[in-house]
Motif scaffolding. Structure first.
Motif, mmCIF file in Angstrom:
data_model
loop_
_atom_site.group_PDB
_atom_site.id
_atom_site.type_symbol
_atom_site.label_atom_id
_atom_site.label_comp_id
_atom_site.label_asym_id
_atom_site.label_seq_id
_atom_site.Cartn_x
_atom_site.Cartn_y
_atom_site.Cartn_z
ATOM 1 N N GLY A 213 -27.359 14.067 4.317
ATOM 2 C CA GLY A 213 -26.653 14.114 5.581
ATOM 3 C C GLY A 213 -25.321 14.830 5.429
ATOM 4 N N PRO A 214 -24.813 15.446 6.501
ATOM 5 C CA PRO A 214 -23.539 16.178 6.418
ATOM 6 C C PRO A 214 -22.417 15.277 5.902
ATOM 7 C CG PRO A 214 -24.612 16.534 8.543
ATOM 8 C CD PRO A 214 -25.375 15.446 7.870
ATOM 9 N N THR A 215 -21.485 15.882 5.184
ATOM 10 C CA THR A 215 -20.330 15.119 4.721
ATOM 11 C C THR A 215 -19.281 14.962 5.819
ATOM 12 O OG1 THR A 215 -19.377 17.162 3.829
ATOM 13 C CG2 THR A 215 -20.657 15.795 2.324
ATOM 14 N N GLU A 216 -19.319 15.857 6.806
ATOM 15 C CA GLU A 216 -18.400 15.791 7.946
ATOM 16 C C GLU A 216 -19.165 16.200 9.204
ATOM 17 O OE1 GLU A 216 -15.329 14.768 7.832
ATOM 18 O OE2 GLU A 216 -14.917 14.778 5.665
ATOM 19 N N ASP A 217 -18.733 15.686 10.345
ATOM 20 C CA ASP A 217 -19.333 16.101 11.614
ATOM 21 C C ASP A 217 -19.218 17.611 11.781
ATOM 22 O OD1 ASP A 217 -20.242 13.646 12.703
ATOM 23 O OD2 ASP A 217 -18.183 13.108 13.251
ATOM 24 N N GLY A 218 -20.299 18.232 12.213
ATOM 25 C CA GLY A 218 -20.300 19.665 12.434
ATOM 26 C C GLY A 218 -20.716 20.485 11.232
ATOM 27 N N GLU A 219 -20.771 19.863 10.054
ATOM 28 C CA GLU A 219 -21.201 20.582 8.860
ATOM 29 C C GLU A 219 -22.721 20.544 8.749
ATOM 30 O OE1 GLU A 219 -19.272 19.166 5.389
ATOM 31 O OE2 GLU A 219 -17.304 19.987 5.938
ATOM 32 N N PRO A 220 -23.319 21.481 8.003
ATOM 33 C CA PRO A 220 -24.778 21.462 7.855
ATOM 34 C C PRO A 220 -25.247 20.362 6.922
ATOM 35 C CG PRO A 220 -23.823 23.238 6.540
ATOM 36 C CD PRO A 220 -22.700 22.661 7.352
ATOM 37 N N ALA A 221 -26.457 19.892 7.158
ATOM 38 C CA ALA A 221 -27.131 19.043 6.185
ATOM 39 C C ALA A 221 -27.628 19.936 5.055
ATOM 40 C CB ALA A 221 -28.291 18.311 6.842
ATOM 41 N N ARG A 222 -27.947 19.337 3.906
ATOM 42 C CA ARG A 222 -28.444 20.094 2.761
ATOM 43 C C ARG A 222 -29.815 19.566 2.356
ATOM 44 N NH1 ARG A 222 -24.558 18.671 -1.510
ATOM 45 N NH2 ARG A 222 -24.315 16.818 -0.199
ATOM 46 N N MET A 223 -30.652 20.449 1.869
ATOM 47 C CA MET A 223 -32.002 20.054 1.499
ATOM 48 C C MET A 223 -32.440 20.788 0.241
ATOM 49 S SD MET A 223 -35.349 19.840 3.978
ATOM 50 C CE MET A 223 -35.409 21.610 4.260
ATOM 51 N N ARG A 224 -33.263 20.132 -0.577
ATOM 52 C CA ARG A 224 -33.845 20.740 -1.758
ATOM 53 C C ARG A 224 -35.249 20.174 -1.945
ATOM 54 N NH1 ARG A 224 -30.718 17.790 -6.888
ATOM 55 N NH2 ARG A 224 -31.501 15.685 -6.473
ATOM 56 N N ALA A 225 -36.068 20.828 -2.763
ATOM 57 C CA ALA A 225 -37.455 20.382 -2.947
ATOM 58 C C ALA A 225 -37.964 20.825 -4.302
ATOM 59 C CB ALA A 225 -38.351 20.938 -1.838
ATOM 60 N N TYR A 226 -38.961 20.089 -4.791
ATOM 61 C CA TYR A 226 -39.543 20.365 -6.105
ATOM 62 C C TYR A 226 -40.990 19.889 -6.101
ATOM 63 C CZ TYR A 226 -40.787 19.458 -10.990
ATOM 64 O OH TYR A 226 -41.443 19.407 -12.188
ATOM 65 N N ALA A 227 -41.836 20.591 -6.852
ATOM 66 C CA ALA A 227 -43.234 20.187 -6.991
ATOM 67 C C ALA A 227 -43.650 20.253 -8.458
ATOM 68 C CB ALA A 227 -44.148 21.080 -6.160
ATOM 69 N N GLY A 228 -44.480 19.321 -8.868
ATOM 70 C CA GLY A 228 -45.096 19.348 -10.190
ATOM 71 C C GLY A 228 -46.605 19.387 -10.016
ATOM 72 N N TYR A 229 -47.282 20.216 -10.804
ATOM 73 C CA TYR A 229 -48.724 20.366 -10.635
ATOM 74 C C TYR A 229 -49.392 20.658 -11.970
ATOM 75 C CZ TYR A 229 -47.702 25.387 -10.861
ATOM 76 O OH TYR A 229 -47.263 26.627 -11.262
ATOM 77 N N ASP A 230 -50.701 20.400 -12.019
ATOM 78 C CA ASP A 230 -51.527 20.676 -13.188
ATOM 79 C C ASP A 230 -52.251 21.990 -12.941
ATOM 80 O OD1 ASP A 230 -53.506 20.813 -15.155
ATOM 81 O OD2 ASP A 230 -53.735 18.642 -15.252
ATOM 82 N N ALA A 231 -51.801 23.052 -13.605
ATOM 83 C CA ALA A 231 -52.362 24.381 -13.366
ATOM 84 C C ALA A 231 -53.844 24.450 -13.711
ATOM 85 C CB ALA A 231 -51.587 25.428 -14.173
#
Length: 332
Positions: A90-108
């Motif tokens: 969630g944003p650290t201040e009103d009006g600031e953007p939220a931040r997002m990240r993602a990761y995946a693990g798989y068996d090739a």
């Protein structure tokens, strides 16, 4: 729509309510943030599609997070796609953007590159975790993996764990613009019936897969009629309306739900963001003894760590790590 207005709607989540139906929802468009998430890795397209869907779900669900709260979604399975994990800050201040990240693990070795992405997810669970900050116990809810998509798993989670009827309509894929390389783009709509004051409770199983609760198990007759009507309207949406550059989310809501009295609120911008740091890595290793740290030390005499989300690389002197660490600065 002009280019300027197109850019204004990319990487945003627009919350709304349908006042005539007692339903709330969100419209999300992910472009640059999704591209930033995926370019941190070199996933096969079938895994990229799963990460794109999970990121879109995270943006739609995470928009309700309060300032400085963290939402995490996880899928763990016995299939080729072992893990899909996303974090929404969630944003650290009103009006600031939220931040997002993602990761995946798989068996090739198990991966079928030409198969439907969700077919690479086996038995397992879908989880939502909410960290409310210092002094608050984190919340965690888990449901089995069901249906034929990650969005179906999320719908089951809300029905079973939160007892809130929820519907997702998502679209995502590689997009090729003139003069530009291919990049991932995603868009979607989320509907939720307003939560009841007293949750549904029954000793009997629901009508969903494996006896889990579904939306129709939770709603009264009048509520069910409103919910079915809104879902029928959402069924008329097409992929270009969800991810294309020619329909603004506000116009989409009017087109779909004009008879349901849609009301929109301030849009929430989203950007790619990772919270990893040398201090966080050091803290995570503080539970280990000097002997344990020794087993992590490379032939070059250093301890290394790589962030699975953003690929950042960290190097440490082993005698500065663990609960027996020397109080010196020796990071490389």
């Amino acid at each position: 729509m002009t280019l300027g207005s197109q850019i204004a709607w990319d990487d945003t989540v627009l919350p709304f309510t349908l006042d005539a139906s007692d339903i709330r929802g969100r419209v999300a468009r992910l472009d640059g943030v999704l591209d930033a998430v995926l370019k941190q890795h070199d996933y096969p397209p079938v895994i990229e599609a799963l990460v794109a869907e999970m990121a879109l779900l995270t943006a739609l669900i995470g928009q309700t997070m309060k300032l400085e709260w963290k939402l995490s979604l996880q899928v763990r399975s016995s299939g080729a796609a072992r893990l899909i994990a996303t974090d929404y800050y969630g944003p650290t201040e009103d009006g600031e953007p939220a931040r997002m990240r993602a990761y995946a693990g798989y068996d090739a070795d198990l991966l079928d590159a030409g198969a439907d992405p969700f077919s690479q997810v086996g038995d397992g669970y879908f989880a939502i975790l909410i960290d409310q900050g210092s002094g608050m116990a984190p919340y965690q809810g888990i449901t089995p993996l069901t249906g034929s998509s990650l969005s179906a798993c999320a719908e089951t989670y809300f029905a079973q764990s939160e007892q809130i009827p929820t519907r997702f309509s998502l679209s995502f894929g590689l997009n090729q613009n003139a003069g530009q390389g291919a990049r991932w783009r995603a868009g979607g709509v989320m509907l939720q019936h307003m939560p009841k004051a007293s949750p549904f409770a029954s000793g009997e199983g629901g009508s969903g897969e494996g006896g889990l609760l579904a939306a129709e198990d939770i709603l009264t007759d009048d509520e069910g009629e409103n919910w079915r009507r809104a879902n029928l309207l959402l069924d008329t949406v097409d992929d270009l309306e969800l991810i294309g550059p020619s329909v603004a989310p506000t116009d989409l809501l009017v087109r779909l739900f004009h008879e349901e009295a849609p009301r929109v609120y301030d849009a929430q911008p989203i950007t790619f963001g990772c919270t990893c740091s040398a201090d966080r890595v050091r803290q995570s290793l503080s539970i280990y003894s000097a002997k344990d740290i020794g087993t992590m030390t490379t032939d070059e005499g250093i301890v290394t760590a790589d962030c699975q989300f953003c690929g950042a690389h960290y190097e440490f002197q082993p005698d500065t790590l663990g609960f027996e660490a020397e109080k010196t600065d020796g990071d490389a």
